[in-house]
Design a protein around this motif. Structure first.
Motif, short mmCIF file in Angstrom:
data_model
loop_
_atom_site.label_atom_id
_atom_site.label_comp_id
_atom_site.label_asym_id
_atom_site.label_seq_id
_atom_site.Cartn_x
_atom_site.Cartn_y
_atom_site.Cartn_z
N LYS A 97 -2.80 -14.17 -30.69
CA LYS A 97 -4.14 -14.43 -31.33
C LYS A 97 -3.81 -14.60 -32.83
N ARG A 98 -2.64 -15.07 -33.18
CA ARG A 98 -2.41 -15.22 -34.66
C ARG A 98 -2.85 -16.18 -35.48
N THR A 99 -3.26 -17.28 -34.59
CA THR A 99 -3.92 -18.29 -35.17
C THR A 99 -4.87 -19.19 -34.23
N SER A 100 -5.83 -19.85 -34.65
CA SER A 100 -6.72 -20.52 -33.76
C SER A 100 -6.02 -21.18 -32.69
N ALA A 101 -4.67 -21.71 -33.05
CA ALA A 101 -3.92 -22.55 -32.17
C ALA A 101 -3.43 -21.81 -30.82
N SER A 102 -3.49 -20.44 -30.82
CA SER A 102 -2.80 -19.60 -29.98
C SER A 102 -1.79 -20.25 -29.05
N PRO A 103 -0.62 -19.88 -29.66
CA PRO A 103 0.81 -20.56 -28.92
C PRO A 103 1.01 -19.92 -27.87
N LEU A 104 1.68 -20.60 -26.66
CA LEU A 104 2.16 -20.04 -25.49
C LEU A 104 3.31 -19.49 -25.79
N LEU A 105 3.37 -17.90 -25.55
CA LEU A 105 4.67 -17.13 -26.03
C LEU A 105 5.52 -16.96 -24.75
N PHE A 106 4.88 -16.78 -23.80
CA PHE A 106 5.51 -16.71 -22.46
C PHE A 106 4.78 -16.87 -21.28
#
Length: 126
Positions: A97-106
């Protein structure tokens, strides 16, 4: 086996990454993430199929895609991918939830088997 169109909708779970979850490199210790994935998948299975006893039998493809920082709120998107007679397979996608893009972490799949009091496979009834 059910097809995807008949399966339950996705569930979301969240977790705050705290200082006690950090490794010596200053990022999330991977063992915590794996534990949380197993836990959120188990919670989803029990909410979708109450009254059953599930045991984890498989966790697929452990590949960490991005570093997870202290203080980050991570989101677990859990969806039932397959329902067999005695087993369930969930797909779990973890985003930040660090940015609006919400990167896939795992992402991974967790498979459970429904068992009776003696640990023998038991048919899953809804």
């Amino acid at each position: 086996m059910s097809n995807k169109s008949n399966l339950a909708p996705s569930m979301q779970h969240h977790k705050l990454v705290l200082p006690e979850h950090m490794n010596h490199q200053g990022s999330l210790f991977g063992g915590y993430l794996l534990m949380w994935i197993d836990e959120v998948a188990y919670v989803s299975a029990n909410l979708q199929f109450p009254g059953h006893r599930f045991v984890t039998v498989a966790l697929d493809n452990v590949e960490f895609k991005h570093r997870i920082e202290c203080g980050e709120i991570i989101c677990f998107n859990v969806s039932l991918e397959r329902q067999g007679n005695t087993s369930l397979t969930y797909h779990i996608a973890v985003t930040g939830k660090r940015t609006s893009a919400s990167p896939l972490l795992f992402e991974t799949r967790v498979t459970f088997v429904s068992v009776d009091d003696q640990g023998k496979k038991q048919v899953i009834e809804r």
